[in-house]
Structure formats: C-alpha cells, structure tokens
Design an enzyme around this catalytic site. Structure first.
Site, PDB file in Angstrom:
ATOM      1  N   GLY A   8       0.823  -1.217   0.000  1.00 53.63           N
ATOM      2  CA  GLY A   8       0.000   0.000   0.000  1.00 53.63           C
ATOM      3  C   GLY A   8       0.849   1.255   0.000  1.00 53.63           C
ATOM      4  N   GLY A  11      -0.517   4.982  -0.995  1.00 51.56           N
ATOM      5  CA  GLY A  11      -1.535   5.712  -0.246  1.00 51.56           C
ATOM      6  C   GLY A  11      -1.009   6.910   0.534  1.00 51.56           C
ATOM      7  N   TYR A 143     -15.253  -0.565   9.195  1.00 56.87           N
ATOM      8  CA  TYR A 143     -13.835  -0.218   9.338  1.00 56.87           C
ATOM      9  C   TYR A 143     -13.367  -0.528  10.760  1.00 56.87           C
ATOM     10  CZ  TYR A 143      -9.727   2.951   9.265  1.00 56.87           C
ATOM     11  OH  TYR A 143      -8.465   3.505   9.332  1.00 56.87           O
TER      12      TYR A 143
HETATM   13  P1  NAD Z   1      -4.895   4.879   1.671  1.00 58.22           P
HETATM   14  O1  NAD Z   1      -6.292   4.521   1.305  1.00 58.22           O
HETATM   15  O2  NAD Z   1      -4.422   6.244   1.375  1.00 58.22           O
HETATM   16  O3  NAD Z   1      -3.867   3.862   0.989  1.00 58.22           O
HETATM   17  C1  NAD Z   1      -4.118   2.487   0.903  1.00 58.22           C
HETATM   18  C2  NAD Z   1      -3.311   1.944  -0.275  1.00 58.22           C
HETATM   19  O4  NAD Z   1      -3.581   0.546  -0.358  1.00 58.22           O
HETATM   20  C3  NAD Z   1      -3.720   2.552  -1.626  1.00 58.22           C
HETATM   21  O5  NAD Z   1      -2.575   3.035  -2.315  1.00 58.22           O
HETATM   22  C4  NAD Z   1      -4.359   1.394  -2.391  1.00 58.22           C
HETATM   23  O6  NAD Z   1      -4.112   1.408  -3.797  1.00 58.22           O
HETATM   24  C5  NAD Z   1      -3.688   0.196  -1.724  1.00 58.22           C
HETATM   25  N1  NAD Z   1      -4.471  -1.019  -1.854  1.00 58.22           N
HETATM   26  C6  NAD Z   1      -5.805  -1.190  -1.811  1.00 58.22           C
HETATM   27  N2  NAD Z   1      -6.132  -2.472  -1.987  1.00 58.22           N
HETATM   28  C7  NAD Z   1      -4.970  -3.153  -2.118  1.00 58.22           C
HETATM   29  C8  NAD Z   1      -4.639  -4.511  -2.316  1.00 58.22           C
HETATM   30  N3  NAD Z   1      -5.593  -5.452  -2.429  1.00 58.22           N
HETATM   31  N4  NAD Z   1      -3.332  -4.853  -2.414  1.00 58.22           N
HETATM   32  C9  NAD Z   1      -2.345  -3.919  -2.330  1.00 58.22           C
HETATM   33  N5  NAD Z   1      -2.596  -2.602  -2.158  1.00 58.22           N
HETATM   34  C10 NAD Z   1      -3.903  -2.232  -2.044  1.00 58.22           C
HETATM   35  O7  NAD Z   1      -4.729   4.538   3.223  1.00 58.22           O
HETATM   36  P2  NAD Z   1      -3.760   5.254   4.286  1.00 58.22           P
HETATM   37  O8  NAD Z   1      -4.463   6.464   4.766  1.00 58.22           O
HETATM   38  O9  NAD Z   1      -2.419   5.358   3.753  1.00 58.22           O
HETATM   39  O10 NAD Z   1      -3.846   4.202   5.476  1.00 58.22           O
HETATM   40  C11 NAD Z   1      -2.907   3.156   5.635  1.00 58.22           C
HETATM   41  C12 NAD Z   1      -3.268   2.371   6.879  1.00 58.22           C
HETATM   42  O11 NAD Z   1      -3.290   3.252   8.009  1.00 58.22           O
HETATM   43  C13 NAD Z   1      -4.657   1.725   6.851  1.00 58.22           C
HETATM   44  O12 NAD Z   1      -4.626   0.528   7.591  1.00 58.22           O
HETATM   45  C14 NAD Z   1      -5.520   2.730   7.597  1.00 58.22           C
HETATM   46  O13 NAD Z   1      -6.651   2.137   8.169  1.00 58.22           O
HETATM   47  C15 NAD Z   1      -4.549   3.201   8.648  1.00 58.22           C
HETATM   48  N6  NAD Z   1      -4.897   4.504   9.213  1.00 58.22           N
HETATM   49  C16 NAD Z   1      -4.861   5.616   8.437  1.00 58.22           C
HETATM   50  C17 NAD Z   1      -5.196   6.839   8.989  1.00 58.22           C
HETATM   51  C18 NAD Z   1      -5.165   8.108   8.186  1.00 58.22           C
HETATM   52  O14 NAD Z   1      -5.628   9.152   8.683  1.00 58.22           O
HETATM   53  N7  NAD Z   1      -4.642   8.088   6.961  1.00 58.22           N
HETATM   54  C19 NAD Z   1      -5.582   6.908  10.340  1.00 58.22           C
HETATM   55  C20 NAD Z   1      -5.644   5.735  11.088  1.00 58.22           C
HETATM   56  C21 NAD Z   1      -5.271   4.533  10.524  1.00 58.22           C
HETATM   57  C1  AKB Z   2     -10.505   7.583   8.710  1.00 52.07           C
HETATM   58  O1  AKB Z   2     -11.047   8.680   8.968  1.00 52.07           O
HETATM   59  O2  AKB Z   2     -11.098   6.579   8.290  1.00 52.07           O
HETATM   60  C2  AKB Z   2      -9.025   7.453   9.000  1.00 52.07           C
HETATM   61  C3  AKB Z   2      -8.829   6.967  10.388  1.00 52.07           C
HETATM   62  C4  AKB Z   2      -8.816   7.920  11.508  1.00 52.07           C
HETATM   63  O3  AKB Z   2      -8.709   5.793  10.599  1.00 52.07           O
HETATM   64  N1  AKB Z   2      -8.407   8.722   8.748  1.00 52.07           N
END
Ligand code: NAD
Ligand code: AKB
Length: 318
Positions: A8, A11, A143
């Site tokens: 990923g 992302g 989620y």
């Molecule tokens: P994002 O949605 O920006 O990125 C996810 C990436 O995963 C994307 O590039 C997508 O193309 C890729 N992806 C989707 N399906 C896939 C698959 N089958 N195989 C391989 N790649 C795949 O998410 P993010 O914001 O970077 O979050 C990353 C992690 O952190 C997640 O577990 C999310 O729940 C967690 N998280 C994020 C936040 C936030 O604010 N961004 C907060 C809390 C937790």
């Molecule tokens: C969302 O809003 O889904 C994420 C998170 C806090 O897990 N940014």
C-alpha cells in the site's frame, strides 16, 4: 540491515513512510508495492525497488517476500472508514484479506509485521474523553470492526506463533504529499488544500466535533519507533493509542484563518461521517505508548499549520 516490504505504498501514509524507511534503512532495502503500482510517486519509483502486489492474494504476498528476502512488513492496505461504509464487504475483504495474508506469511517466513489500527477501533460506548489504552471497543462501522479484529489477530499471532506483530491506533493523519483515501477525518487535510488554492471550504462535520489528529512526520516516527522498540519493554502490542492534538472544525478553521484572513468555511454536514465522528474518541490517553517505547510527537496545531501551508504553497506554486 532490515529488508522491508511496504504494502500500500501508493496511499496517504505509504507515499511518505516508504521514503522515510528508505532514508533510515537504505533505498535498496525497502520494496515499495501497491495493487496499483501506477499510484507510486515518482520519488518512490526512482529511489528503490517497486513491485505490483495484490495483498488480498496470499501467493502474491509470499512471492514478493521470497523474491526480496524480506524480514519486516509494513501493511498499509485498507479501505478507510467513510468509503468502507459505502461498501462494507469491500472494507472487510480488503482489510482482513491483506492482514491475514501478512500474518500467515510472517508466521511462515519469520517476518516482523506492522499494521496500523485507528481511533476507528473505538465506538460510542467507549469513554470518549481521555480514552484509556485498554477499554470498551464496540465500534459501529465495518472499518472499526476490521480494526478490532486486526488488533486481536495481531496479539493472537504473537502469543500463539511468536510473530512480532506490532501496531498503533493512529488518529486522523494530516499531510500534503498524497491526499487521504476516503476517511472521516479527511476534512482536516482538505481545509488546507482549499485555503492554499484560494477556495472556500465546506466542512462535512458540525461545529464542536472533537477528533484526535496527528501530523504525518509524527506518524512516520511512530511507525518506525514502535517497530524498533525493545520487545522486553512492551506490555501492549496491538495496538497503542497515539495522538498529538485534538480539535473541532472551528478551531482548525481559526488557525488557518490566521494565515488567510479572507478564508471562508461553511458547514454542510454529511450524516454518515458525522455519525462515525460522534462515535470516535474526543481525545485518547497515549500514556502507555509514551512509557513503553518513548512516543513523543513534535507538532501541535499551530506548528503543523505553518508547515502544511508552506509545503502546499510550494506544491501548487502559490
Ligand atoms: P490509503 O487509502 O491512502 O492507501 C491504501 C493503499 O492501499 C492505496 O494506495 C491502495 O491502492 C492500496 N491497496 C488497496 N487495496 C490493495 C490490495 N488489495 N493490495 C495492495 N494494495 C492495495 O490509506 P492510508 O491512509 O495510507 O492508510 C494506511 C493504513 O493506516 C490503513 O490501515 C488505515 O486504516 C490506517 N490509518 C490511516 C489513517 C489516516 O488518517 N490516513 C488513520 C488511522 C489509521
Ligand atoms: C478515517 O477517517 O477513516 C481514518 C482513520 C482515523 O482511521 N483517517
């Protein structure tokens, strides 16, 4: 030296964590992958190895771990809260599919594994002020259900099979490299893009909605430091509360307005996002992360705002 696989990498977190891991461990030791490798930034494509991997396919995860002799996996694959609510089966299949494959491959091939959890692992029956490390977790979103399941699986694989699975519960992350992927906290990123582009901003959450947040540099440090932490000091593993600040929309608006006095924000509440936000902590207690592995964020709201605006002005030549 570690050999790290990032799943990923395209992302919001992956686009920055991959580059940070390459700084720390060496460009050639960090393999950047995504389901859509075309999403990888130019900087990632030019600085080290990349591959296309579908994390929901166990053979594909095992293939890349073998090919690059990987010993540590950063699994960033998930469908974020608001998008997952529109398609719960997709949220479950992607989040859980990627995680169980990572756990099984880590068990068989002796990898350490980082998978972020979230404030979404909590729900309306959780104490929402000063949310303790160990407390009620009954989320009402798909989620959140995947995040609680992921936390339990991480601890199970550690205790049952000795897999070095570790995690933090990230709050909403604010960053400027790659836009957020469809979460409830995205508004706190979008507001900066609007202000810098000279646009008005329509906030999808109502006044007074408190949520935990963190600037991306602190999140990157947290992800690396938890994996570097001395295992004998860890009482918890999956997953640590971590936060840097909490504010409602009107407070971030006031902060942005200090830099753009003519900036205008109005409200048009999205009922799905509002219901999710109302069920998440107002602020978490992250004492355990601070005590067990020295978590200490650097950015507060004013410092983050200065840096976000500076970086976005450069990005958009403003
Ligand atoms: P994002 O949605 O920006 O990125 C996810 C990436 O995963 C994307 O590039 C997508 O193309 C890729 N992806 C989707 N399906 C896939 C698959 N089958 N195989 C391989 N790649 C795949 O998410 P993010 O914001 O970077 O979050 C990353 C992690 O952190 C997640 O577990 C999310 O729940 C967690 N998280 C994020 C936040 C936030 O604010 N961004 C907060 C809390 C937790
Ligand atoms: C969302 O809003 O889904 C994420 C998170 C806090 O897990 N940014």
């Amino acid at each position: 030296m570690k050999k790290i696989l990032v799943l990923g990498s395209g992302g919001q977190i992956g686009s920055e964590l991959t580059m940070r891991l390459r700084e720390v461990y060496g460009d050639s030791n960090v393999v950047a992958t995504d389901l859509k490798p075309e999403r990888l930034t130019q900087a990632i494509q030019e600085s080290g190895p990349t591959d296309g991997v579908d994390a929901t396919k166990m053979d594909d995860v095992a293939r890349v771990v073998k090919k690059y002799d990987i010993d540590s996996i950063y699994n960033l694959v998930a469908i974020l809260s608001a998008t997952a609510e529109k398609n719960p089966m997709l949220g479950w299949n992607v989040g859980m599919g990627a995680l169980i494959n990572c756990l099984e491959v880590s068990r068989e091939m002796k990898c350490a594994l980082f998978t972020p959890s979230s404030i979404g692992a909590f729900g309306p029956t959780t104490p929402l002020d000063g949310t303790p490390q160990d407390t009620i977790q009954r989320p009402r979103t798909i989620y959140g259900v995947t995040k609680v399941t992921g936390e339990l699986l991480g601890d199970y694989y550690h205790e049952r099979f000795g897999v070095d699975a570790r995690s933090v519960r990230f709050p909403g992350l604010i960053s400027y490299v790659t836009p957020p992927g469809g979460g409830t906290t995205d508004y706190a990123v979008d507001i900066y893009y609007a202000a810098v582009k000279g646009e008005d901003f329509v906030c999808p959450l109502k006044q007074g909605t408190l949520l935990d947040m963190m600037y991306m540099p602190d999140a990157l440090n947290a992800a690396i430091n938890i994996m570097e932490a001395d295992p004998t000091k860890l009482i918890h593993r999956n997953s640590f509360n971590v936060t840097a600040m909490h504010f409602p929309p009107e407070v971030i608006y006031a902060e942005v307005k200090k830099h753009f006095p003519n900036f205008k924000m109005t409200y048009d509440v999205d009922p799905v996002k509002q219901k999710i936000a109302d069920s998440w902590p107002n602020w978490m207690d992250d004492t355990c992360a601070r005590k067990e592995w020295g978590f200490k964020p650097k950015y507060d709201l004013p410092a983050m705002t200065v840096d976000m605006i500076d970086k976005l002005k450069k990005k958009f030549n403003k």
